[in-house]
Design an enzyme around this catalytic site. Sequence first.
Site, PDB file in Angstrom:
ATOM      1  N   TYR A 421       0.844  -1.048  -0.086  1.00  0.00           N
ATOM      2  CA  TYR A 421       0.065  -0.093   0.088  1.00  0.00           C
ATOM      3  C   TYR A 421       0.846   1.217  -0.113  1.00  0.00           C
ATOM      4  O   TYR A 421       2.038   1.112   0.241  1.00  0.00           O
ATOM      5  CB  TYR A 421      -0.821  -0.202   1.108  1.00  0.00           C
ATOM      6  CG  TYR A 421      -0.637  -0.007   2.360  1.00  0.00           C
ATOM      7  CD1 TYR A 421       0.313   0.524   3.054  1.00  0.00           C
ATOM      8  CD2 TYR A 421      -1.515  -0.760   3.378  1.00  0.00           C
ATOM      9  CE1 TYR A 421       0.957   0.534   4.524  1.00  0.00           C
ATOM     10  CE2 TYR A 421      -1.428  -0.834   4.791  1.00  0.00           C
ATOM     11  CZ  TYR A 421      -0.219  -0.369   5.476  1.00  0.00           C
ATOM     12  OH  TYR A 421       0.287  -0.384   6.644  1.00  0.00           O
ATOM     13  N   GLU A 422      -0.043   2.510  -0.354  1.00  0.00           N
ATOM     14  CA  GLU A 422       0.779   3.804  -0.429  1.00  0.00           C
ATOM     15  C   GLU A 422       1.907   3.628  -1.666  1.00  0.00           C
ATOM     16  O   GLU A 422       2.840   4.489  -1.411  1.00  0.00           O
ATOM     17  CB  GLU A 422       1.467   4.062   0.693  1.00  0.00           C
ATOM     18  CG  GLU A 422       0.580   4.337   1.970  1.00  0.00           C
ATOM     19  CD  GLU A 422      -0.678   5.040   1.755  1.00  0.00           C
ATOM     20  OE1 GLU A 422      -0.499   6.026   0.639  1.00  0.00           O
ATOM     21  OE2 GLU A 422      -1.826   4.776   2.425  1.00  0.00           O
ATOM     22  N   GLY A 423       1.531   2.864  -2.626  1.00  0.00           N
ATOM     23  CA  GLY A 423       2.327   2.823  -3.778  1.00  0.00           C
ATOM     24  C   GLY A 423       3.217   1.574  -3.346  1.00  0.00           C
ATOM     25  O   GLY A 423       4.137   1.578  -2.510  1.00  0.00           O
TER      26      GLY A 423
END
Length: 563
Positions: A421-423
């Site tokens: 997550y978050e890239g």
Amino acid sequence: MPYHSPVGEFRFILGQVVPLAPLAATERFAEATPDMVEAILEGAGRMCDEVLAPLARAGDRTPARLENGVVRSSPGFKEGFAAIAEGGWVAVAASADFGGMGLPQTLNMVVNDMMSGACLPLQLNALLTQGQIEALEHHASDEIKALYLPKLISGEWSGTMNLTEPQAGSDVGALRSKAEPLGDGTYAISGQKIFITWGDSDLTANVCHLVLARLPDGAPGTRGISLFMVPKFLPDASGDPGVANSLKVVSLEHKLGLHGSPTCVMAYEAAKGWLVGEPHKGMAAMFTMMNNARLAVGVQGVGVAEAAYQKALEYAGERNQMGPIINHADVRRMLATMKAEVFAARAIALACAVALDLGRATGEADWAARAALLTPIAKAYGTDVGMNVSETCVQVHGGMGYIEETGAAQFYRDVRVTAIYEGTNGIQAMDLVGRKMMDSGEAAFRLLQEVEDNAEAARALVPQLAGDVWAAAETLREATELLLAQGMEDRFAGAVPYLRAFARVLGAHYHLRAAVAEGGTGPRTALAAVYIRRLLPQYAAALAEAREGGEGLFALSPEDLAL
């Protein structure tokens, strides 16, 4: 041995390795005095050890659940979040104008590190609220700031971010959520969002959603996306939660880990929302929140790695197999590697945070560029360390690590998603070799020069360690020059190993600084030797892979891969 916040490590790193003193010397962060730092370390550490850490197993064994459209949190989580809020730990870096402490993000990351090690599922709620606070501070209207920021900063309300849709993950521009103007300055938001962490809870009186959606005149792709504040309950005339908005939790995801943190599928059915920032500029506003979160997610990895290391160390000291297993060479190797990796990842994350703070405090572009360069490294390396150290914790436990009752496997299950997550970490690596090299590598070369200068200065005290670090930095400099000459497809193909090589060199740099601070002899110097002699050489193999580019990969067709 229960989790114990590594307060001493933070004192040492912020005092000797990544000094906090330059921040306290600025007008903006003058309140970050040694006494204030000590109060933050001691207060947050005590709260994490005594309140949050005992909740971690309860969250895993009794997950959050959805009842009649409302999320019910794991046992003790409500009281745990109240302790976070009452201690002001949501508000460490928030603006003092709305009730925050106004302290450096560096200290906020220290607190997040400890909270992540103590109870990552609960820390996620505070983390997302902090990110929303920063996004609103930078982009919201004065009216939205006045209404929402005091409630978020106090912990009365919590915040989320809503990007992902079933067909729009990393390709955010493919979203279908719509925003229709209602003619009174508000908008009707409709669409479905998935993977919404803490999309609902019984911890706070209101849940405030930042939602990406497209206005009727929004262009296709990311350039046509706007950002909206969509609260669970519409604030009444007094600013208190009023009637329910037209949104709901459709379901909770059944996950590998983080069972105490509800991951929601959200449905917005003409829900009332308010525009945050300019129309069609939603990605810029959301990236303020995402960049905060990317560094913080790297810190999550470090925090969980710390907790997993402590668990493995305790077990190795207690378990007898022909004597305590801590005396066996391979177990000692695993423990030393775990400790060395945690130190390196923590130092890189704090160096990123200090650069971010100095950029804000001084306005100097070089500090902002360094923070931007370090952010993908801190996120990817920190979460890789979280996964690797947690996996090694299971290995140290042997067969008992595979048994859930010991709690060893929970660290790995909880931390695994941080690399996604978050890239994803692959996206972080592409960001490093792409956007972060658009300055022709200037920020990277300045940082590598600092590494080389530090190594030169250390030669008189620890010559072999210093020489190895200098040589690695010089090789990375040459590899960066070759990278800049590559086409973007070749850069992307080698991006992940390049980032890992960069992290290895930076980890060695900070270990070398620790050895010098200690005087070149003692446990920190011995740990630096473990990292520099045993782990640093991996950078060469990583760079060899990075130099290969994409040709060999694309020589294999999809049909070939299916054979």
